[in-house]
Enzyme design. Structure first.
Site, PDB file in Angstrom:
ATOM      1  N   HIS A 137     -13.470  26.701  15.979  1.00  0.00           N
ATOM      2  CA  HIS A 137     -12.458  26.336  16.977  1.00  0.00           C
ATOM      3  C   HIS A 137     -11.212  27.164  16.693  1.00  0.00           C
ATOM      4  O   HIS A 137     -10.947  27.539  15.551  1.00  0.00           O
ATOM      5  CB  HIS A 137     -12.171  24.838  16.843  1.00  0.00           C
ATOM      6  CG  HIS A 137     -11.282  24.262  17.891  1.00  0.00           C
ATOM      7  ND1 HIS A 137      -9.913  24.448  17.902  1.00  0.00           N
ATOM      8  CD2 HIS A 137     -11.550  23.466  18.963  1.00  0.00           C
ATOM      9  CE1 HIS A 137      -9.383  23.795  18.920  1.00  0.00           C
ATOM     10  NE2 HIS A 137     -10.360  23.196  19.589  1.00  0.00           N
ATOM     11  N   ASP A 214     -13.461  21.472   8.388  1.00  0.00           N
ATOM     12  CA  ASP A 214     -12.960  20.963   9.666  1.00  0.00           C
ATOM     13  C   ASP A 214     -13.926  19.881  10.135  1.00  0.00           C
ATOM     14  O   ASP A 214     -15.017  20.166  10.607  1.00  0.00           O
ATOM     15  CB  ASP A 214     -12.884  22.108  10.678  1.00  0.00           C
ATOM     16  CG  ASP A 214     -12.487  21.654  12.076  1.00  0.00           C
ATOM     17  OD1 ASP A 214     -12.365  20.429  12.306  1.00  0.00           O
ATOM     18  OD2 ASP A 214     -12.315  22.518  12.964  1.00  0.00           O
ATOM     19  N   GLN A 217     -15.316  17.170  14.564  1.00  0.00           N
ATOM     20  CA  GLN A 217     -16.473  16.754  15.361  1.00  0.00           C
ATOM     21  C   GLN A 217     -17.480  15.911  14.586  1.00  0.00           C
ATOM     22  O   GLN A 217     -18.502  15.512  15.143  1.00  0.00           O
ATOM     23  CB  GLN A 217     -17.184  17.996  15.924  1.00  0.00           C
ATOM     24  CG  GLN A 217     -16.360  18.797  16.904  1.00  0.00           C
ATOM     25  CD  GLN A 217     -16.037  18.021  18.175  1.00  0.00           C
ATOM     26  OE1 GLN A 217     -16.762  17.121  18.584  1.00  0.00           O
ATOM     27  NE2 GLN A 217     -14.924  18.373  18.805  1.00  0.00           N
ATOM     28  N   LYS A 240     -10.667  11.758  18.370  1.00  0.00           N
ATOM     29  CA  LYS A 240     -12.087  12.064  18.560  1.00  0.00           C
ATOM     30  C   LYS A 240     -12.987  11.012  17.911  1.00  0.00           C
ATOM     31  O   LYS A 240     -14.215  11.133  17.933  1.00  0.00           O
ATOM     32  CB  LYS A 240     -12.410  13.449  17.999  1.00  0.00           C
ATOM     33  CG  LYS A 240     -11.691  14.588  18.733  1.00  0.00           C
ATOM     34  CD  LYS A 240     -12.068  15.950  18.165  1.00  0.00           C
ATOM     35  CE  LYS A 240     -11.212  17.067  18.735  1.00  0.00           C
ATOM     36  NZ  LYS A 240     -11.473  17.324  20.160  1.00  0.00           N
ATOM     37  N   CYS A 378     -11.886  26.282  23.512  1.00  0.00           N
ATOM     38  CA  CYS A 378     -11.041  26.756  22.408  1.00  0.00           C
ATOM     39  C   CYS A 378     -11.872  27.463  21.337  1.00  0.00           C
ATOM     40  O   CYS A 378     -11.648  27.288  20.143  1.00  0.00           O
ATOM     41  CB  CYS A 378     -10.244  25.612  21.786  1.00  0.00           C
ATOM     42  SG  CYS A 378      -9.065  24.849  22.907  1.00  0.00           S
TER      43      CYS A 378
END
Length: 420
Positions: A137, A214, A217, A240, A378
């Site tokens: 991302h 990261d 998600q 999220k 993105c």
């Protein structure tokens, strides 16, 4: 797990758009919020609203206690060793910018704690090496890229194959080039690929390189154990994972957070201040300048408790069924091309249809009551890698149903026929 009972906690789903029942499949962008989260944030502003840490009066102490309890809840949720390893931020993007800025100071000063004395000689600039992957991302690419470009450093990129799987042989070769930090997505927000993150962390540690994960998600879909992963940093966004917008976090091993300099300056993050010198607060407060978003932090805690009330394994099985059903049914559409076909994948399906622009497809699908995301998500380098302008992305959450998947697929089929 009773999906109907769960859906009753999300009143936003019980509405119509364009005269059709809403089918919300844009969860990778943001999830909807259960009533318990909405009510907790509302309750804070009704009964506890106060600035924290600074007051001796009752409300301030009550709000401070609630805020720090939320920090402990998040620490327990991801199995951090202690709550001071959790820094509240606005989300994944701010967490990654914090780390890129802090590492820039640390590397340029040869990992000295005297991080605000410029020592930007050519040798130290040449040590500015960061490794990312081809599926990141923008939030896990641009901060590192800008840091590298300011000092003529090097950005290493791990390539991926046509299925969206990282090349681990190339990864190890790049580790040997001596990057100072590795920053990689746990799950791709475009491809759905679940990266072998534990293996990649172990490989990096063999070369003494810290790893940033990261987790934007992954937090909503899979249990996270940062001690088992042995990652040095893990970043995430609350919105999220059923929490409010504007709140998220940075987990960091205490020994690393102690090394890193502050990211922002102001109130709360200081210890002593004079016109001659300022010293900084202890962890985690040295990274939390200014008045925090207390209500959202309490909403994040409630979202964590909501997830903890469920059988996480059942949630994984349910979401996998949604994904598999979508892929199986979409596969029958003439001219469809899936972007991301890794064996290990989660949460979403991205695709294009030959001769149809993703934006046009998404617009017509929307008119049928189905919310999906279109564009480059993105992640423009991913689109360049696959030679496409963007994708249609359907992403799933625990409140979605197999019936909704059927509605979605029929909408795609109808839209594709109209646009050809």
């Amino acid at each position: 797990m009773n999906i109907n009972d769960i859906r009753q906690q999300f009143p936003v789903l019980d509405q119509q758009v364009y005269g059709k029942p809403l089918v919300y499949l844009d969860n990778a962008a943001t999830t909807q919020k259960p009533l318990c989260v909405i009510e907790r944030e509302r309750d804070y502003y009704l009964h506890e609203n106060c600035n924290i840490h600074r007051g001796v009066h009752y409300l301030s102490q009550k709000a401070t206690e609630a805020y720090e309890h939320a920090r402990q809840t998040v620490a327990d949720f991801i199995h951090a060793k202690e709550s001071r390893e959790i820094v509240f931020t606005r989300g994944t993007t701010e967490s990654l910018n914090l780390l890129a800025t802090a590492f820039e100071h640390l590397i340029l000063n040869n990992f000295s704690m005297d991080c605000f004395v410029p020592r930007n000689d050519a040798k130290r600039q040449s040590e500015l090496k960061v490794l990312v992957t081809a599926m990141e991302h923008h939030s896990n690419l641009v901060p590192w890229q800008q840091m590298i470009q300011r000092h003529q450093g090097q950005l290493f990129v791990v390539p991926m194959d046509d299925k969206g799987v990282l090349d681990l042989e190339q990864y190890e070769k790049l580790l040997k080039e001596g990057p100072k930090v590795v920053s990689i997505a746990h799950i791709s927000n475009v491809l759905g690929t679940i990266n072998p993150i534990k293996q990649m962390i172990t490989m990096a540690h063999q070369y003494g390189i810290p790893v940033v994960v990261d987790g934007a998600q992954s937090m909503a879909h899979h249990p996270i154990d940062v001690q088992d992963l042995d990652c040095d940093f893990f970043v995430f966004s609350g919105h999220k994972m059923y929490a409010p917008m504007g709140i998220g976090g940075l987990y960091g091993k205490a020994e690393w957070l102690e090394k890193l300099p502050p990211y922002q300056f102001g109130g709360e993050m200081v210890d002593t201040v004079s016109f001659e010198k300022t010293t900084f607060n202890v962890l985690p407060f040295k990274f939390e300048a200014g008045t925090p978003n207390v209500g959202a932090a309490l909403g994040l805690e409630t979202a964590v408790q909501f997830l903890q009330s469920l059988d996480r394994k059942e949630v994984e099985v349910h979401e996998t069924q949604l994904l598999q059903s979508a892929i199986q049914q979409l596969s029958a559409i003439d001219g469809i091309r899936f972007i991301g076909q890794a064996e290990q994948r989660s949460g979403l399906v991205s695709f294009v249809i030959e001769g149809v622009h993703p934006y046009d497809l998404g617009t017509i699908i929307d008119k049928m009551g189905v919310a999906v995301r279109t564009g480059h998500h993105c992640a423009e380098p991913v689109m360049t890698r696959f030679g496409i302008p963007g994708t249609v992305r359907a992403s799933f959450a625990l409140y979605n149903t197999l019936d909704e998947v059927d509605v979605f697929v029929k909408a795609v089929q109808r839209a594709a026929m109209m646009l050809r």
